[in-house]
Design a protein around this motif. Sequence first.
Motif, PDB file in Angstrom:
ATOM      1  N   ARG A   1      28.885  29.937  27.959  1.00 30.31           N
ATOM      2  CA  ARG A   1      30.236  30.551  28.778  1.00 30.31           C
ATOM      3  C   ARG A   1      29.953  29.910  29.622  1.00 30.31           C
ATOM      4  NH1 ARG A   1      31.556  35.430  28.682  1.00 30.31           N
ATOM      5  NH2 ARG A   1      30.601  35.668  30.714  1.00 30.31           N
ATOM      6  N   ASP A   2      30.414  28.415  29.962  1.00 31.79           N
ATOM      7  CA  ASP A   2      31.255  27.743  30.633  1.00 31.79           C
ATOM      8  C   ASP A   2      32.578  28.183  30.861  1.00 31.79           C
ATOM      9  OD1 ASP A   2      31.995  25.855  32.360  1.00 31.79           O
ATOM     10  OD2 ASP A   2      31.013  24.512  31.311  1.00 31.79           O
ATOM     11  N   ILE A   3      33.414  29.064  31.056  1.00 26.31           N
ATOM     12  CA  ILE A   3      34.194  29.785  30.959  1.00 26.31           C
ATOM     13  C   ILE A   3      35.232  30.379  32.222  1.00 26.31           C
ATOM     14  CG2 ILE A   3      33.822  30.894  28.513  1.00 26.31           C
ATOM     15  CD1 ILE A   3      34.477  33.274  30.301  1.00 26.31           C
TER      16      ILE A   3
ATOM     17  N   ALA B   1      30.897  39.555  31.189  1.00 24.38           N
ATOM     18  CA  ALA B   1      30.086  39.321  32.296  1.00 24.38           C
ATOM     19  C   ALA B   1      29.414  39.552  32.286  1.00 24.38           C
ATOM     20  CB  ALA B   1      31.527  40.313  32.838  1.00 24.38           C
ATOM     21  N   TYR B   2      28.374  40.321  31.856  1.00 28.47           N
ATOM     22  CA  TYR B   2      26.538  40.768  32.522  1.00 28.47           C
ATOM     23  C   TYR B   2      25.926  39.594  31.884  1.00 28.47           C
ATOM     24  CZ  TYR B   2      26.619  41.193  27.555  1.00 28.47           C
ATOM     25  OH  TYR B   2      26.165  40.835  25.614  1.00 28.47           O
TER      26      TYR B   2
END
Length: 276
Positions: A242-244, A254-255
Amino acid sequence: MHSDELVESYRQNGFVVLDEAVSPDEVSELHAAAEQLCRDIGQAPASEPAEDVLRKHLCIHHPHKASAAALAALHAPRVVETLTAVIGPNVKAMQSMLFIKPEGKPGQAWHQDEFFIPTRDRSLTAVWIALDDATVENGCLWVLPGSHRRGVLYPDREQDDLRFDCTVEAFDFPYSDDDAVPVEVPAGSAVIFNGYLLHRSLPNTGRRGLRRALANHYMSAESLLPWQSVPAGVHVGKHDYRDIVMVAGTDPYAYKGIEDRARPHSRPDKDGGCDR
């Protein structure tokens, strides 16, 4: 090239060239950013000439986390427009790399980016922005058109060809070097290619000069990204890096929030790391 022609060419060949992906002013800003990043990371004195500073580094990883110019390039409007055409309306980026290849430095052997970034959904797309005119002489990209279409990863093996600075190469694919096409592009243009496309670069054989490029990687935001190490307690099949950075549309995950895991760092020349 019209949008429909671009998409069809991308699907058939696995790559397209996007002219003027970034402006000349943006190229100049990226040149300045590359120098500053190399100075900061290498703790170079202000008196050291720019080219000397740059020549100490093969690659700066994740420059978008330390440079406003690199972050802006990640969102370049013409690039994002092309990405949404070939990937879909929702697009996320997971990394950036700023490559610096002085004369005499090697390239990277045949490989597929999907081998290194395991998305497995066939949406992985690289945007390779030339920051200097990329030519056969100074080590431009070479591609095997259509090699992405099977959607398979070819086997890899160790190699010791002095033209390349990585020890791993893809092999046992139904193409030969005679099928390869050099992709020469002027500074500011981008080569946009599929993660399964076989590609390589050769050494910079020019008498003197740098061949700089900014390579950004993107994929569909609908898909999980099972990249990097799996955190403790997380099932492998549910791991989602999730390092995006979202560059288009909405993030259906997004949650989960956004992480800040990767740090900008250099691959020094002395390490003999991979280059492109």
